[in-house]
Design a protein around this motif. Sequence first.
Motif, PDB file in Angstrom:
ATOM      1  N   ARG A 201       0.839  -1.198   0.000  1.00 24.80           N
ATOM      2  CA  ARG A 201       0.000   0.000   0.000  1.00 24.80           C
ATOM      3  C   ARG A 201       0.881   1.258   0.000  1.00 24.80           C
ATOM      4  NH1 ARG A 201      -5.925  -0.214   0.047  1.00 24.80           N
ATOM      5  NH2 ARG A 201      -6.547   1.954   0.279  1.00 24.80           N
ATOM      6  N   ILE A 202       1.948   1.235   0.797  1.00 31.02           N
ATOM      7  CA  ILE A 202       2.885   2.368   0.822  1.00 31.02           C
ATOM      8  C   ILE A 202       3.561   2.522  -0.530  1.00 31.02           C
ATOM      9  CG2 ILE A 202       5.215   2.954   1.645  1.00 31.02           C
ATOM     10  CD1 ILE A 202       3.137   4.073   3.430  1.00 31.02           C
ATOM     11  N   LEU A 203       3.878   1.403  -1.172  1.00 29.70           N
ATOM     12  CA  LEU A 203       4.522   1.448  -2.484  1.00 29.70           C
ATOM     13  C   LEU A 203       3.663   2.220  -3.483  1.00 29.70           C
ATOM     14  CD1 LEU A 203       6.758   0.616  -4.424  1.00 29.70           C
ATOM     15  CD2 LEU A 203       5.570  -1.566  -4.751  1.00 29.70           C
ATOM     16  N   LYS A 204       2.365   1.948  -3.480  1.00 24.08           N
ATOM     17  CA  LYS A 204       1.471   2.672  -4.402  1.00 24.08           C
ATOM     18  C   LYS A 204       1.449   4.167  -4.070  1.00 24.08           C
ATOM     19  CE  LYS A 204      -1.562  -1.277  -5.315  1.00 24.08           C
ATOM     20  NZ  LYS A 204      -2.917  -1.857  -5.179  1.00 24.08           N
ATOM     21  N   PHE A 205       1.528   4.467  -2.774  1.00 20.44           N
ATOM     22  CA  PHE A 205       1.570   5.856  -2.331  1.00 20.44           C
ATOM     23  C   PHE A 205       2.821   6.550  -2.859  1.00 20.44           C
ATOM     24  CE2 PHE A 205       0.323   8.371   1.750  1.00 20.44           C
ATOM     25  CZ  PHE A 205      -0.502   9.178   0.982  1.00 20.44           C
ATOM     26  N   LEU A 206       3.959   5.838  -2.824  1.00 19.19           N
ATOM     27  CA  LEU A 206       5.228   6.409  -3.289  1.00 19.19           C
ATOM     28  C   LEU A 206       5.272   6.543  -4.806  1.00 19.19           C
ATOM     29  CD1 LEU A 206       7.703   4.429  -0.991  1.00 19.19           C
ATOM     30  CD2 LEU A 206       7.152   6.865  -0.827  1.00 19.19           C
ATOM     31  N   GLU A 207       4.572   5.652  -5.506  1.00 22.88           N
ATOM     32  CA  GLU A 207       4.594   5.675  -6.969  1.00 22.88           C
ATOM     33  C   GLU A 207       3.841   6.864  -7.540  1.00 22.88           C
ATOM     34  OE1 GLU A 207       5.031   0.934  -8.069  1.00 22.88           O
ATOM     35  OE2 GLU A 207       3.028   1.776  -7.760  1.00 22.88           O
ATOM     36  N   GLU A 208       2.914   7.408  -6.753  1.00 20.40           N
ATOM     37  CA  GLU A 208       2.124   8.542  -7.231  1.00 20.40           C
ATOM     38  C   GLU A 208       2.205   9.683  -6.219  1.00 20.40           C
ATOM     39  OE1 GLU A 208      -1.758   6.951  -7.702  1.00 20.40           O
ATOM     40  OE2 GLU A 208      -1.166   5.514  -9.245  1.00 20.40           O
ATOM     41  N   PRO A 209       3.410  10.225  -6.020  1.00 17.75           N
ATOM     42  CA  PRO A 209       3.565  11.241  -4.977  1.00 17.75           C
ATOM     43  C   PRO A 209       2.893  12.554  -5.333  1.00 17.75           C
ATOM     44  CG  PRO A 209       5.567  11.069  -6.272  1.00 17.75           C
ATOM     45  CD  PRO A 209       4.646   9.983  -6.769  1.00 17.75           C
ATOM     46  N   SER A 210       2.271  13.166  -4.341  1.00 12.10           N
ATOM     47  CA  SER A 210       1.772  14.524  -4.509  1.00 12.10           C
ATOM     48  C   SER A 210       2.969  15.461  -4.520  1.00 12.10           C
ATOM     49  CB  SER A 210       0.842  14.877  -3.346  1.00 12.10           C
ATOM     50  OG  SER A 210       0.654  16.268  -3.272  1.00 12.10           O
ATOM     51  N   GLN A 211       2.844  16.574  -5.234  1.00 11.94           N
ATOM     52  CA  GLN A 211       3.959  17.505  -5.340  1.00 11.94           C
ATOM     53  C   GLN A 211       4.382  18.031  -3.963  1.00 11.94           C
ATOM     54  OE1 GLN A 211       3.219  20.701  -8.025  1.00 11.94           O
ATOM     55  NE2 GLN A 211       5.286  21.523  -7.910  1.00 11.94           N
ATOM     56  N   LYS A 212       3.447  18.087  -3.027  1.00 13.88           N
ATOM     57  CA  LYS A 212       3.719  18.656  -1.710  1.00 13.88           C
ATOM     58  C   LYS A 212       3.732  17.592  -0.610  1.00 13.88           C
ATOM     59  CE  LYS A 212       3.920  23.148  -2.610  1.00 13.88           C
ATOM     60  NZ  LYS A 212       5.020  24.033  -2.165  1.00 13.88           N
ATOM     61  N   THR A 213       3.999  16.353  -0.955  1.00 15.08           N
ATOM     62  CA  THR A 213       4.039  15.278   0.033  1.00 15.08           C
ATOM     63  C   THR A 213       5.471  14.776   0.193  1.00 15.08           C
ATOM     64  OG1 THR A 213       1.776  14.543  -0.412  1.00 15.08           O
ATOM     65  CG2 THR A 213       3.260  12.940   0.582  1.00 15.08           C
ATOM     66  N   THR A 214       5.895  14.649   1.434  1.00 17.64           N
ATOM     67  CA  THR A 214       7.230  14.114   1.729  1.00 17.64           C
ATOM     68  C   THR A 214       7.081  12.923   2.661  1.00 17.64           C
ATOM     69  OG1 THR A 214       8.221  16.310   1.537  1.00 17.64           O
ATOM     70  CG2 THR A 214       9.520  14.610   2.650  1.00 17.64           C
ATOM     71  N   ALA A 215       7.640  11.784   2.259  1.00 15.22           N
ATOM     72  CA  ALA A 215       7.633  10.573   3.081  1.00 15.22           C
ATOM     73  C   ALA A 215       9.004  10.409   3.715  1.00 15.22           C
ATOM     74  CB  ALA A 215       7.300   9.355   2.226  1.00 15.22           C
ATOM     75  N   ILE A 216       9.023  10.095   5.000  1.00 16.54           N
ATOM     76  CA  ILE A 216      10.286   9.836   5.700  1.00 16.54           C
ATOM     77  C   ILE A 216      10.127   8.514   6.449  1.00 16.54           C
ATOM     78  CG2 ILE A 216      12.014  10.703   7.303  1.00 16.54           C
ATOM     79  CD1 ILE A 216      10.915  13.517   6.863  1.00 16.54           C
ATOM     80  N   MET A 217      10.857   7.513   6.009  1.00 17.11           N
ATOM     81  CA  MET A 217      10.761   6.180   6.597  1.00 17.11           C
ATOM     82  C   MET A 217      12.032   5.897   7.393  1.00 17.11           C
ATOM     83  SD  MET A 217       9.156   4.302   3.221  1.00 17.11           S
ATOM     84  CE  MET A 217       8.698   2.801   4.079  1.00 17.11           C
ATOM     85  N   LEU A 218      11.861   5.422   8.609  1.00 20.56           N
ATOM     86  CA  LEU A 218      12.990   5.163   9.511  1.00 20.56           C
ATOM     87  C   LEU A 218      13.098   3.669   9.773  1.00 20.56           C
ATOM     88  CD1 LEU A 218      12.180   7.953  12.137  1.00 20.56           C
ATOM     89  CD2 LEU A 218      13.385   8.181   9.967  1.00 20.56           C
ATOM     90  N   THR A 219      14.312   3.139   9.693  1.00 25.45           N
ATOM     91  CA  THR A 219      14.480   1.698   9.878  1.00 25.45           C
ATOM     92  C   THR A 219      15.861   1.385  10.447  1.00 25.45           C
ATOM     93  OG1 THR A 219      14.435  -0.462   8.769  1.00 25.45           O
ATOM     94  CG2 THR A 219      15.303   1.386   7.508  1.00 25.45           C
ATOM     95  N   GLU A 220      15.940   0.281  11.154  1.00 27.12           N
ATOM     96  CA  GLU A 220      17.233  -0.242  11.595  1.00 27.12           C
ATOM     97  C   GLU A 220      17.777  -1.260  10.601  1.00 27.12           C
ATOM     98  OE1 GLU A 220      17.325  -1.638  15.615  1.00 27.12           O
ATOM     99  OE2 GLU A 220      16.156   0.048  16.372  1.00 27.12           O
ATOM    100  N   ASN A 221      16.948  -1.667   9.646  1.00 29.50           N
ATOM    101  CA  ASN A 221      17.362  -2.699   8.699  1.00 29.50           C
ATOM    102  C   ASN A 221      16.694  -2.474   7.349  1.00 29.50           C
ATOM    103  OD1 ASN A 221      18.202  -4.994   7.375  1.00 29.50           O
ATOM    104  ND2 ASN A 221      16.881  -6.396   8.521  1.00 29.50           N
ATOM    105  N   SER A 222      17.355  -1.740   6.466  1.00 32.47           N
ATOM    106  CA  SER A 222      16.756  -1.424   5.170  1.00 32.47           C
ATOM    107  C   SER A 222      16.607  -2.651   4.283  1.00 32.47           C
ATOM    108  CB  SER A 222      17.582  -0.357   4.445  1.00 32.47           C
ATOM    109  OG  SER A 222      18.851  -0.863   4.075  1.00 32.47           O
ATOM    110  N   GLN A 223      17.372  -3.724   4.573  1.00 31.42           N
ATOM    111  CA  GLN A 223      17.254  -4.928   3.751  1.00 31.42           C
ATOM    112  C   GLN A 223      15.919  -5.630   3.962  1.00 31.42           C
ATOM    113  OE1 GLN A 223      19.531  -5.616   1.336  1.00 31.42           O
ATOM    114  NE2 GLN A 223      20.270  -3.617   2.057  1.00 31.42           N
ATOM    115  N   SER A 224      15.218  -5.274   5.040  1.00 33.17           N
ATOM    116  CA  SER A 224      13.891  -5.840   5.286  1.00 33.17           C
ATOM    117  C   SER A 224      12.797  -5.068   4.548  1.00 33.17           C
ATOM    118  CB  SER A 224      13.582  -5.841   6.786  1.00 33.17           C
ATOM    119  OG  SER A 224      14.488  -6.665   7.484  1.00 33.17           O
ATOM    120  N   ILE A 225      13.178  -3.976   3.901  1.00 26.83           N
ATOM    121  CA  ILE A 225      12.232  -3.152   3.160  1.00 26.83           C
ATOM    122  C   ILE A 225      12.155  -3.652   1.720  1.00 26.83           C
ATOM    123  CG2 ILE A 225      11.624  -0.795   2.488  1.00 26.83           C
ATOM    124  CD1 ILE A 225      11.781  -1.111   5.494  1.00 26.83           C
TER     125      ILE A 225
END
Length: 328
Positions: A129-153
Amino acid sequence: MKTWSEVAEVQPMVSKIITNSIMKDRISHAYLIQGARGTGKEAIAVLIAKVLFCENLDGVNPCLTCNACKRIDSHNHPDVHWIEPDGQSIKIEQIRNLQKEFTYSGLESDQKVYMIKGAETLTANAANRILKFLEEPSQKTTAIMLTENSQSILPTIRSRCQNIDLQPLNARRFQEKLIESGLNEASAKLMSALTNNLDEAMEWSQDEWFAEARKLVVQLIETFTDNSNDVYLFIHNHWLQHFKERIKIEQGIDLLLLAFKDILYSHLGNEESLVFFQQDERLERLSMYFSQEKLISILHGLLDAKRKLKQNVHPTLVMEQVTLQIER
């Protein structure tokens, strides 16, 4: 870390990358910030959000005193949305609710920011669901994702974000800060091996629960050396009674890892690397009981136990399995 110059003291490359983006007005629509606990993930995310909303921006730095900066600090800004794991994971319902919020106009501007803490805990449905959100970003939307393990993303999510890798903090420098804050050298070495967060380290050093946890680690290891049948009784009657929550069991396994590493260091004559035990008769006795080959096998087993806990395997089963492996 309230300013980019403070970030530069511990994460110089990250500070340079992000401040260059700010100066060129090219802040990314999505960031994936990876780093161990205490390396500054959340502080950097908050700084980015403040830059986007601050009413009195001073070059690349937010003013820290305006209404927007204060509300972002308190997680109370209407256009900055925080998503955290609900239990052990971030669920699709949380992402649906987030997307619903983003169908409305910003309350104070067209800008919106969402922060996802523990992004590695996204369920498969939530991640898609987040992937679809990232694929169609609004011009004024910024996503910031925090992780200890990016390989799990999901790789498809990583590829749509600007990846920011935070470097581990300098252990010696952190130990010096802990000693300045009142810890003795032995406690500072142990705490720096467990966390990079100063407040957390000071809290644990004064916590009766943590002191008892250290005692239980020693008692469990010595129970293994007694060649008795009491290990499973100890696990169920003492260990699991003290380490009740999953995060607490992870802390217990971290302590076991440090303790068994020390026994291996004793074998290797590497006393300066000891963090859990002191170089004394007890440690000599333990190093005589556990061979180097056995210690390496135990360390692999404990690391595997940590992975299983992250995969939501039942904590009791994890502890029983690792106990069986150590006993063999």
